[in-house]
Design an enzyme around this catalytic site. Structure first.
Site, short mmCIF file in Angstrom:
data_model
loop_
_atom_site.label_atom_id
_atom_site.label_comp_id
_atom_site.label_asym_id
_atom_site.label_seq_id
_atom_site.Cartn_x
_atom_site.Cartn_y
_atom_site.Cartn_z
N SER A 178 0.79 -1.23 0.00
CA SER A 178 0.00 0.00 0.00
C SER A 178 0.83 1.28 0.00
CB SER A 178 -0.96 0.00 1.19
OG SER A 178 -0.26 -0.14 2.40
N HIS A 206 -5.46 -3.09 -3.05
CA HIS A 206 -5.02 -2.17 -4.10
C HIS A 206 -4.91 -2.80 -5.49
CE1 HIS A 206 -4.31 0.88 -1.06
NE2 HIS A 206 -3.80 -0.09 -0.33
N LYS A 236 -11.89 1.20 -2.20
CA LYS A 236 -10.82 1.82 -3.00
C LYS A 236 -11.26 1.85 -4.47
CE LYS A 236 -7.72 1.24 0.73
NZ LYS A 236 -7.12 0.28 1.64
#
Ligand code: PLP
Length: 397
Positions: A178, A206, A236
């Site tokens: 990250s 991610h 996200k």
């Protein structure tokens, strides 16, 4: 930390340049933000595909609220599990090519839950040194023996697995790290998991929405195995909130019965599950969003590679720029902000001592011009000689 010690504790954080403060956002989700009354370009969010403010997601939420109400009313095992959740879980499982999936209220909760459900005293868990804090907390709280291996060092991991007497073993990694944007060698890790009869737990916060045509890191590597537990967050790239765990049917059934963060928490609102379903359709259908963010990644990466600061290569929208000391990092971030460009400074303890950095997040919500402005501002160290800032923000022109 006693009640009388808080003031000193906070002052100490200030001295160390580690005192955090929250920015109050005054404008809707998107590439343009407002920092302390000033319009700015947002290079801080993890909204990689620009979906968080997408009207289709907003409409799905509204329609979901009209149909199901706002709150879920109870935990999933009591009366909080709606058809919206059930459909979203089916669609998520199919989307990542696994038998079943389970929705959690956050990635943090999912990480605590899964590790706690599978591991206990006498078991062993092995985590990469750069794993996300939520994964480390899950490892610690599981009560299993927790060993960290050097970042992406499979020989080190193999030596730890070789030496462990534990019956149940679990390897936990971020698929995409990250703070650096580099990736874990998932196929090789799965090979080790097979050889040493361990679970492989992959946190794809991610990678989901981006890699493997959006289907995530495990799909991108063509991996499917009942010992692989896949977790991805939905706040996200997916632009919503929450997380899901996908894997074999028995694993998911076990989690429904034992995962404490699943059992003892109110289920997420069903309208969010509807937004997740809408998001999956956009992730699959609008591949131009990935093309666009990855084009920004290549452009910025090339510019940073020849710049003054260390730039570990990343092919993901997370672009790190290592400055080193916390104070310099904060002041660079502040200079950029004065020019209308918001890039957060990430300092210890989030990253190692001496590795403070700017963490630049790119998004399909950015256009080429925005990325040009960022590159120009970074190029002159944020001193503001690269151009005027009048063209930023909704009120300009
Ligand atoms: C953001 C993040 C989480 C936490 O997910 P939330 O849904 O925000 O709680 C977990 N793991 C990684 C790697 C993350 O970046």
């Amino acid at each position: 930390m006693g009640p009388d010690e808080l003031a000193n504790g906070l002052a100490e954080l200030s001295v160390q340049h580690r005192r955090r403060k929250r920015m109050v956002m005054q404008v809707a989700q998107g590439a343009l933000a407002e920092c302390e009354g000033q319009p700015c370009l947002n290079f801080a969010a993890n909204d990689y595909l620009g979906l968080a403010g997408h009207p289709v997601l907003v409409d799905a939420c509204i329609a979901g609220a009209r149909r199901w109400g706002v709150g879920s009313g109870a935990s999933a095992l009591v009366s909080g599990y709606y058809d919206a959740h059930c459909q979203a879980e089916r669609e998520l499982a199919a989307f990542v090519g696994r038998d079943a999936a389970l929705l959690f209220t956050s990635g943090y909760a999912a990480n605590q839950s899964v590790l706690g459900s599978l591991l206990g005293r006498g078991d062993a868990v092995f985590g990469d040194r750069l794993n996300h804090a939520s994964l480390n907390d899950g490892c610690l709280l599981s009560r299993a023996t927790f060993r960290r291996f050097r970042h992406n060092d499979l020989d080190h991991l193999a030596s730890l697995l070789e030496a462990t007497p534990a019956r149940t073993r679990l390897i936990a990694v971020d698929a995409v790290y990250s703070m650096d944007g580099d990736e874990a060698p998932l196929a090789d890790l799965l090979g080790l998991a097979r050889r040493y009869d361990a679970w492989l737990y992959v946190d794809d916060a991610h990678g989901f929405g981006l890699l493997g045509e959006g289907h995530g890191s495990a799909c991108a590597s063509g991996l499917a195995d009942d010992r692989l537990i896949y977790m991805a967050t939905l706040g996200k790239a997916a632009g919503v909130s929450g997380a899901f765990v996908a894997g074999g049917g028995e694993l998911i059934e076990w989690l429904v019965n034992t995962a404490r963060d699943y059992i003892y928490t109110t289920a997420a609102p069903p309208m969010l599950a509807e937004a997740v379903r809408a998001s999956l359709r956009l992730i699959a259908g609008e591949s131009w969003r990935r093309d666009r963010v990855f084009a920004h990644v290549r452009r910025l990466g090339a510019a940073l590679a020849v710049g003054e600061f260390e730039h570990p290569p990343s092919r993901m929208p997370i672009q790190p720029l290592i400055i080193g000391n916390s104070e310099q990092t904060s002041s660079l971030s502040e200079r950029l902000r004065a020019q209308g460009i918001w890039v957060p400074a990430i300092r210890p303890p989030t990253v190692a001592e001496g590795r403070a950095r700017l963490r630049i997040s790119l998004s399909a919500a950015h256009d080429d011009d925005m990325v040009s402005r960022l590159i120009a501002a970074l190029g002159d160290g944020g001193h503001g000689t690269a151009g005027d800032r009048d063209d930023v923000g909704p009120g300009s022109g």
